[in-house]
Motif scaffolding. Structure first.
Motif, mmCIF file in Angstrom:
data_model
loop_
_atom_site.group_PDB
_atom_site.id
_atom_site.type_symbol
_atom_site.label_atom_id
_atom_site.label_comp_id
_atom_site.label_asym_id
_atom_site.label_seq_id
_atom_site.Cartn_x
_atom_site.Cartn_y
_atom_site.Cartn_z
ATOM 1 N N ASP A 42 -7.850 0.379 -6.575
ATOM 2 C CA ASP A 42 -8.462 0.882 -4.754
ATOM 3 C C ASP A 42 -8.138 2.341 -4.357
ATOM 4 O OD1 ASP A 42 -5.715 0.089 -4.341
ATOM 5 O OD2 ASP A 42 -5.860 -1.265 -2.609
ATOM 6 N N ALA A 43 -7.568 3.641 -5.094
ATOM 7 C CA ALA A 43 -6.870 4.403 -5.272
ATOM 8 C C ALA A 43 -8.687 5.404 -5.061
ATOM 9 C CB ALA A 43 -6.994 5.505 -6.271
ATOM 10 N N THR A 44 -8.568 5.745 -3.549
ATOM 11 C CA THR A 44 -8.822 7.302 -2.775
ATOM 12 C C THR A 44 -8.378 8.158 -2.533
ATOM 13 O OG1 THR A 44 -7.925 6.250 -0.412
ATOM 14 C CG2 THR A 44 -9.896 4.874 -1.778
ATOM 15 N N ALA A 45 -9.590 8.918 -2.433
ATOM 16 C CA ALA A 45 -8.244 10.693 -1.851
ATOM 17 C C ALA A 45 -8.623 10.820 -0.889
ATOM 18 C CB ALA A 45 -8.003 11.099 -2.981
ATOM 19 N N SER A 46 -8.851 11.650 0.252
ATOM 20 C CA SER A 46 -9.140 12.322 0.890
ATOM 21 C C SER A 46 -10.056 13.804 0.728
ATOM 22 C CB SER A 46 -8.277 13.337 2.337
ATOM 23 O OG SER A 46 -7.379 13.317 1.831
ATOM 24 N N THR A 47 -9.535 14.128 -0.469
ATOM 25 C CA THR A 47 -10.344 15.419 -0.885
ATOM 26 C C THR A 47 -9.704 15.455 -2.455
ATOM 27 O OG1 THR A 47 -10.478 17.864 -1.113
ATOM 28 C CG2 THR A 47 -8.609 16.888 -0.373
ATOM 29 N N GLY A 48 -10.575 16.052 -3.357
ATOM 30 C CA GLY A 48 -10.274 16.197 -4.554
ATOM 31 C C GLY A 48 -10.482 14.923 -5.243
ATOM 32 N N VAL A 49 -9.687 14.523 -6.763
ATOM 33 C CA VAL A 49 -10.407 13.758 -7.656
ATOM 34 C C VAL A 49 -9.340 12.178 -8.256
ATOM 35 C CG1 VAL A 49 -11.293 12.273 -10.121
ATOM 36 C CG2 VAL A 49 -12.330 14.342 -8.455
ATOM 37 N N VAL A 50 -9.070 11.144 -7.400
ATOM 38 C CA VAL A 50 -8.296 10.773 -7.681
ATOM 39 C C VAL A 50 -8.759 9.850 -9.906
ATOM 40 C CG1 VAL A 50 -8.415 8.600 -6.341
ATOM 41 C CG2 VAL A 50 -6.225 9.024 -7.717
ATOM 42 N N SER A 51 -7.675 9.197 -10.684
ATOM 43 C CA SER A 51 -8.396 8.067 -11.320
ATOM 44 C C SER A 51 -6.448 7.896 -12.260
ATOM 45 C CB SER A 51 -8.651 9.221 -12.577
ATOM 46 O OG SER A 51 -7.276 10.643 -13.305
ATOM 47 N N ARG A 102 -1.623 -15.151 -18.371
ATOM 48 C CA ARG A 102 -2.575 -14.737 -17.985
ATOM 49 C C ARG A 102 -2.618 -12.932 -18.001
ATOM 50 N NH1 ARG A 102 -2.722 -11.781 -13.049
ATOM 51 N NH2 ARG A 102 -1.509 -12.541 -11.545
ATOM 52 N N PRO A 103 -3.699 -12.448 -18.993
ATOM 53 C CA PRO A 103 -3.997 -11.085 -18.894
ATOM 54 C C PRO A 103 -3.899 -9.970 -17.610
ATOM 55 C CG PRO A 103 -5.650 -12.322 -19.266
ATOM 56 C CD PRO A 103 -5.090 -13.853 -19.531
ATOM 57 N N ILE A 104 -2.977 -8.967 -17.437
ATOM 58 C CA ILE A 104 -2.845 -8.164 -16.498
ATOM 59 C C ILE A 104 -4.416 -7.797 -16.355
ATOM 60 C CG2 ILE A 104 -2.015 -5.962 -15.052
ATOM 61 C CD1 ILE A 104 0.249 -7.319 -16.404
ATOM 62 N N ASP A 105 -5.133 -7.601 -15.833
ATOM 63 C CA ASP A 105 -6.958 -6.601 -15.690
ATOM 64 C C ASP A 105 -6.423 -5.084 -15.663
ATOM 65 O OD1 ASP A 105 -8.072 -9.121 -14.866
ATOM 66 O OD2 ASP A 105 -7.960 -9.086 -12.519
ATOM 67 N N THR A 106 -7.108 -4.732 -16.789
ATOM 68 C CA THR A 106 -7.340 -3.040 -16.654
ATOM 69 C C THR A 106 -8.610 -2.836 -15.616
ATOM 70 O OG1 THR A 106 -6.906 -3.251 -18.859
ATOM 71 C CG2 THR A 106 -7.537 -1.113 -18.466
ATOM 72 N N PRO A 107 -7.436 -1.802 -14.721
ATOM 73 C CA PRO A 107 -8.366 -1.689 -13.560
ATOM 74 C C PRO A 107 -9.379 -0.911 -13.848
ATOM 75 C CG PRO A 107 -5.741 -1.654 -13.021
ATOM 76 C CD PRO A 107 -6.463 -1.310 -14.359
ATOM 77 N N SER A 108 -10.513 -0.423 -13.804
ATOM 78 C CA SER A 108 -11.699 0.467 -13.848
ATOM 79 C C SER A 108 -10.978 2.416 -13.359
ATOM 80 C CB SER A 108 -13.251 -0.040 -13.296
ATOM 81 O OG SER A 108 -12.711 0.006 -11.636
ATOM 82 N N MET A 109 -12.084 3.123 -13.778
ATOM 83 C CA MET A 109 -11.420 4.422 -12.771
ATOM 84 C C MET A 109 -11.859 4.899 -12.566
ATOM 85 S SD MET A 109 -9.731 5.483 -15.661
ATOM 86 C CE MET A 109 -9.626 7.370 -14.811
ATOM 87 N N LEU A 110 -11.295 5.465 -10.613
ATOM 88 C CA LEU A 110 -11.717 5.767 -9.396
ATOM 89 C C LEU A 110 -12.076 7.214 -9.101
ATOM 90 C CD1 LEU A 110 -8.989 3.305 -8.206
ATOM 91 C CD2 LEU A 110 -11.456 2.774 -8.395
ATOM 92 N N GLY A 111 -13.087 7.112 -8.337
ATOM 93 C CA GLY A 111 -13.549 8.776 -8.964
ATOM 94 C C GLY A 111 -13.017 9.070 -6.916
ATOM 95 N N ARG A 134 0.611 -1.004 -0.319
ATOM 96 C CA ARG A 134 0.097 0.066 -0.263
ATOM 97 C C ARG A 134 0.831 1.563 0.061
ATOM 98 N NH1 ARG A 134 -5.080 1.363 1.070
ATOM 99 N NH2 ARG A 134 -5.352 -1.434 1.169
ATOM 100 N N TYR A 135 0.303 2.123 -0.538
ATOM 101 C CA TYR A 135 1.316 3.731 -0.789
ATOM 102 C C TYR A 135 0.590 4.283 -0.376
ATOM 103 C CZ TYR A 135 5.074 1.204 -3.936
ATOM 104 O OH TYR A 135 5.206 0.154 -4.093
ATOM 105 N N THR A 136 0.601 5.018 0.029
ATOM 106 C CA THR A 136 0.258 6.803 0.933
ATOM 107 C C THR A 136 0.732 7.805 0.488
ATOM 108 O OG1 THR A 136 -0.351 5.818 3.108
ATOM 109 C CG2 THR A 136 -0.736 8.452 2.460
ATOM 110 N N ILE A 137 0.403 9.086 -0.727
ATOM 111 C CA ILE A 137 0.574 10.392 -0.775
ATOM 112 C C ILE A 137 0.119 11.071 -0.368
ATOM 113 C CG2 ILE A 137 1.268 11.712 -3.002
ATOM 114 C CD1 ILE A 137 1.121 8.885 -4.657
ATOM 115 N N SER A 195 -3.114 0.641 -3.833
ATOM 116 C CA SER A 195 -2.397 -0.624 -3.516
ATOM 117 C C SER A 195 -1.748 -1.141 -4.532
ATOM 118 C CB SER A 195 -2.812 -1.464 -2.214
ATOM 119 O OG SER A 195 -3.890 -2.099 -2.695
ATOM 120 N N VAL A 196 -1.454 -2.207 -4.662
ATOM 121 C CA VAL A 196 -0.445 -3.133 -5.503
ATOM 122 C C VAL A 196 -0.685 -4.671 -4.927
ATOM 123 C CG1 VAL A 196 0.424 -1.634 -7.452
ATOM 124 C CG2 VAL A 196 1.282 -3.110 -5.284
ATOM 125 N N THR A 197 -0.656 -5.569 -5.499
ATOM 126 C CA THR A 197 -0.289 -6.719 -5.736
ATOM 127 C C THR A 197 0.665 -7.340 -6.127
ATOM 128 O OG1 THR A 197 -2.878 -6.980 -4.617
ATOM 129 C CG2 THR A 197 -1.132 -9.523 -4.758
#
Length: 902
Positions: free
Chosen positions: A790-799, A893-902, A757-760, A822-824
């Motif tokens: 699973d990217a999240t932001a306490s404020t603003g928009v992450v994609s 196996r193909p790598i899943d293409t993640p969906s856009m996160l808001g 897991r990463y925190t910015i 995070s990544v696995t």
């Protein structure tokens, strides 16, 4: 410009009090330049002190123009062409010392670069010293700087010294010195100026106590610049009996500090303070073989300082000798009178005038058997430390001639005054004197009336006459006269002559002037200057002025006597009232008075001064400041200040003041009339027409660590402003400061299958709201891991758009945004097994720009795999690495293409 209050004494009635160095004889070598004779005091007014005279003066005006020069580069006026020097610390322009300058001239570059405030202050002091000297244009007066800026000069160093001696025409003189000096910052420390005679031997001090313009009662306050300046003309409190033909002088400063000690000097002068000698025979006419008292009067100069060591030798006229009983005496201190019965000379040695003493006398009885007039000429006197007297006459008449002594009931006079004379006539014959007639030989030849016209042998009578002083007497300055007596003894005509009576004029005039030409409202002040001039022949004390106008404001006059020919400026301040506005003007005059040495007063009424009421001119000055809204640290900033006259009148002058704000470095301006000193931009303008505008430019650089630059500018006009609310404007330039910190949670070394897991964290450290963003290229993660969407932001928009994770948001001052994802780690990672990753941002003022090196922008991780997994890693371009056993096919196996996160 009118001069500020000050005593315009030339070198006249400068006060000298305190220690005097006695009869020190100074001998200094001769010089090639021509000598300067000191004008002698005028004999004939014994007991009435006269002013000192100028022997030499240096005003630093010879060839000095608008360009400052150093003291050591200056040459005095012909014929002396004097040169001057000083200790190196006092001719150091880098510390604002030893510069000859005036207010209207250019700045001295070294001093200006060191401290523009000091440069301006010295110009203001030169102006104040011009006012001390009574200059009609004090802004052009030159003075020598001594500001000690940024360095300690050291105690008792020479500030001023003649290179060559100043030649003198006369010797055996009492001399002293004076200087005009100005000082400011007196609360820190003050100059302490001392004078010395210089020559081949040791320097001889001519000051008992240092001259300190900060505390000397002769100082006055001059409000020329932003700080009060104390200035005046200061004579030394000592004198020296000088016996040489040339004199060298120097001035030192006992204060060695560079903290305070800020001053300037001008008009260094040598003063001749030699007392005047007068002599008189009383009675002036004696019978053959009779006795007369010869009186010598030594009269001090108006400084009334002590004088020690003077004397004289007087050779009596042929036929006149010291009486058998000389009755010799003196009031000149411990002085010794030489007078031998039957001798032909009289003398005094070691005479002393104590401090504050106006005069002293020497008396000796003399006699003669030679009939006729005997004149004791000035050349018969050999003086030491005194000015020679005028002639004195004793007349010897045949035995039996009467004597006559004349006296007046006034020691001074003014026009229109009645003077009453008395004449005491004594019959010295052994027979009766008849037909007694007294004739007054003075102006107007007043009629003399005697109580008796017949006198028995040895008898006396008193005669009287009156005289009214006329305008012609005031023009002459003295009423001088004598009288004669005639009669008959035993049928033979006899006669006698009286002593001479001299009555000097007491007179003053006063003129009044207002510093303001008009007033425009109640509550304003009018500054009055009353110039009182001594037009008489005697010094005046208790000089005072009464203002006869509305409010009768208190008038202040400098203390001390006013010498003949000198003037003094007195001042008063009047505050206008509603009645004055209603009347349309302030009209008044003044009355001045002074006291002569005999206690009689003289007065005069001034001219009438009318200051009109003029409705105020309204001038609405407005100021506006513009500049960049946002500038990053280290960026350049340029502000424009616009001054506008909204009318309705034309502005007669204005001042713009802008305190340089914190965070703006290297501030400068190229606008004419502007300068920066002590952290403030100051601009002045002479006028601005109704509707006109002018601009000022201020530039600088945003300093590191600045979070915002708040800049306030103010304009102040010289006219009444109906809307002061627009005289100030504030402009704020935002300086963004955004910190970005990226962290990898947990261990830095991970294994296949682990979640990482990463925190910015993005924080706004500035003083204004900012739009921030960043981009995180996950390429170095995704070769060994899969994004978990699973990217999240306490404020603003992450994609996320592979391989980039991006965020943007608006942050208030102090607000932070926290972004996590995070990544696995792949179960069979085939990348470089490193999890190095860097955030970059183009937000102004952030710490993670493209190509930046801040370690907070980068995370470092490592994937640890088993040995058997290492063999399965593909080689370059997907090929099996040479020499490595391929245990199984690569997981395709193909790598899943993640969906856009808001």
């Amino acid at each position: 410009m009118r001069g500020s209050p000050g005593r315009r004494r030339g070198l006249g009635a400068l006060l000298c009090t305190g220690l005097v160095l006695g009869a020190q004889a100074v001998a200094i070598g001769s010089a090639a330049a021509p000598a300067y004779a000191a004008p002698a005091t005028v004999p004939g007014t014994p007991g009435l002190p006269q002013a000192p005279t100028t022997v030499y003066a240096e005003g630093f005006e010879n060839g000095t123009g608008q360009t400052p020069i150093l003291l050591t580069a200056y040459t005095g006026a012909p014929p002396a062409n004097a040169k001057y020097t000083a200790a190196p610390a006092w001719v150091d322009p880098a510390h604002c010392n030893g510069i000859i300058l005036n207010q209207s001239g250019a700045n001295q570059p070294a001093c200006q670069n060191q401290n523009p405030v000091a440069m301006a202050a010295l110009k203001f002091m030169a102006n104040a010293l011009g006012q001390v000297a009574g200059s009609s244009a004090p802004n052009t007066n030159h003075a020598v700087s001594a500001y000690t800026d940024g360095a300690n000069p050291g105690a008792n160093k020479v500030e001023f010294q003649t290179v060559n001696p100043i030649p003198l025409a006369a010797s055996s003189r009492f001399i002293t010195f004076s200087v005009d000096a100005a000082a400011e910052n007196c609360d820190r420390s003050a100059p302490l100026l001392n004078f010395f005679l210089t020559g081949s031997g040791p320097d001889i001090p001519v000051t008992g106590a240092p001259i300190n313009p900060c505390t000397d009662p002769r100082s006055q306050t001059y409000n020329v610049g932003p700080r009060p300046i104390l200035a005046g003309s200061f004579a030394s409190d000592s004198s020296v009996l000088f016996s040489g033909s040339a004199v060298g002088i120097k001035m030192t400063n006992a204060n060695g500090s560079g903290l305070g000690n800020d001053h300037a000097y001008d008009n260094i002068k040598i003063l001749d303070v030699t007392p005047q000698l007068d002599k008189e025979f009383l009675p002036a006419s004696i019978p053959q073989g009779g006795t007369s008292t010869l009186t010598f009067t030594v009269t001090n100069t108006t400084d009334l300082a002590a004088k020690s060591g003077f004397g004289f030798t007087d050779t009596l006229p042929a036929g006149v000798t010291v009486a058998a009983t000389p009755n010799a005496s003196t009031t000149c201190g411990p002085g010794t009178v030489s007078a031998t019965a039957g001798g032909s000379s009289v003398g005094l040695s070691g005479g002393v005038l104590t401090d504050g003493t106006a005069s002293c006398t020497v008396t000796v009885d003399v006699t003669s058997t030679t009939i006729g007039a005997h004149v004791n000429q000035p050349g018969d006197v050999v003086p030491t430390g005194v000015n020679p007297p005028g002639p004195a006459t004793i007349t010897v008449v045949v035995p039996g001639s009467p004597t006559i002594v004349k006296a007046a009931d006034a020691a001074t006079f003014e026009t229109g005054q009645t003077i009453n004379y008395t004449y005491t006539v004594t019959n010295t014959a052994s027979s009766t004197l008849t037909n007694l007639v007294v004739t007054d030989n003075g102006p107007g030849t007043p009629t003399v009336t005697c109580a008796a016209t017949t006198l028995a042998a040895g008898a006396s009578t008193t005669c009287t006459a009156s005289y009214t002083a006329a305008t012609a007497d005031a023009i002459t300055g003295t009423i001088t006269n004598s009288a004669t007596v005639t009669g008959t003894v035993d049928g033979q005509p006899v006669n006698g002559a009286s002593n001479q009576v001299v009555i000097p004029l007491r007179s003053l005039t006063v003129t009044k002037a207002a510093q303001q030409d008009e007033f425009s409202a109640a509550g304003q002040t009018i500054d009055y200057v009353f110039t009182v001039t001594n037009n008489g022949r005697v010094p005046l004390t208790n000089v005072s002025v009464t203002d006869n106008g509305p409010g009768t404001p208190t008038v202040t006059c400098p203390a001390g006597p006013l010498a003949p020919g000198d003037s003094v400026d007195c001042t008063a301040v009047y505050t206008t009232t509603a009645t004055d506005v209603s009347n349309g003007n302030v009209t008044n005059n003044a009355t001045a008075s002074g006291t002569a040495p005999d206690g009689e007063t003289t007065d005069d009424r001034s001219n009438t001064v009318i200051v009109p009421y003029v409705p105020p001119v309204l001038v609405d000055l407005a100021v506006q400041k513009t500049g960049p809204a946002t500038v990053g640290p280290g960026g350049s900033v340029s502000y424009t200040i616009t001054v506008t006259n909204n009318g309705p009148g034309d502005s007669s002058g204005y001042t713009v003041s802008d305190v340089i704000p914190d965070g703006l470095t290297g501030a400068s301006t190229s606008t004419p009339g502007c300068g920066i000193g002590s952290g403030t931009l100051t601009c002045t303008g002479d006028s601005l027409a109704n509707g006109a505008s002018t601009t000022i430019t201020l530039t600088g650089t945003v300093g590191q660590g600045a979070t915002g630059i708040v800049n306030t500018v103010t304009v102040t006009g010289e006219d009444e402003d109906p809307d002061p609310g627009n005289n100030t404007d504030t402009f704020t330039t935002n300086v963004p400061s955004v910190s970005i910190v990226k962290k990898q949670d947990g261990r830095s070394t991970v294994q296949p299958g682990d979640d990482v897991r990463y925190t910015i964290t993005v924080r706004n450290n500035g003083g204004a709201t900012v739009d921030a963003s960043f981009s995180d290229d996950l390429s170095d993660l995704l070769d060994d891991a899969a994004y978990n969407d699973d990217a999240t932001a306490s404020t603003g928009v992450v994609s996320f758009s592979s391989p980039d994770l991006e965020w943007n948001g608006t942050l208030a001052p102090g607000q932070a945004a926290t972004i996590t994802f995070s990544v696995t780690i792949d179960s069979r990672p085939f990348g470089d097994l490193r999890l190095d990753n860097t955030v970059v941002s183009d937000t102004p003022g952030n710490n993670c720009p493209q190509g930046g090196t801040d370690p907070r922008c980068t995370t470092h991780g490592t994937v640890k795999v088993k040995d058997k997994d290492k063999t399965a890693r593909p080689g370059p371009q997907g090929q099996t690495r040479p020499g490595v056993r391929q245990e199984r096919p690569v997981d395709a196996r193909p790598i899943d293409t993640p969906s856009m996160l808001g």
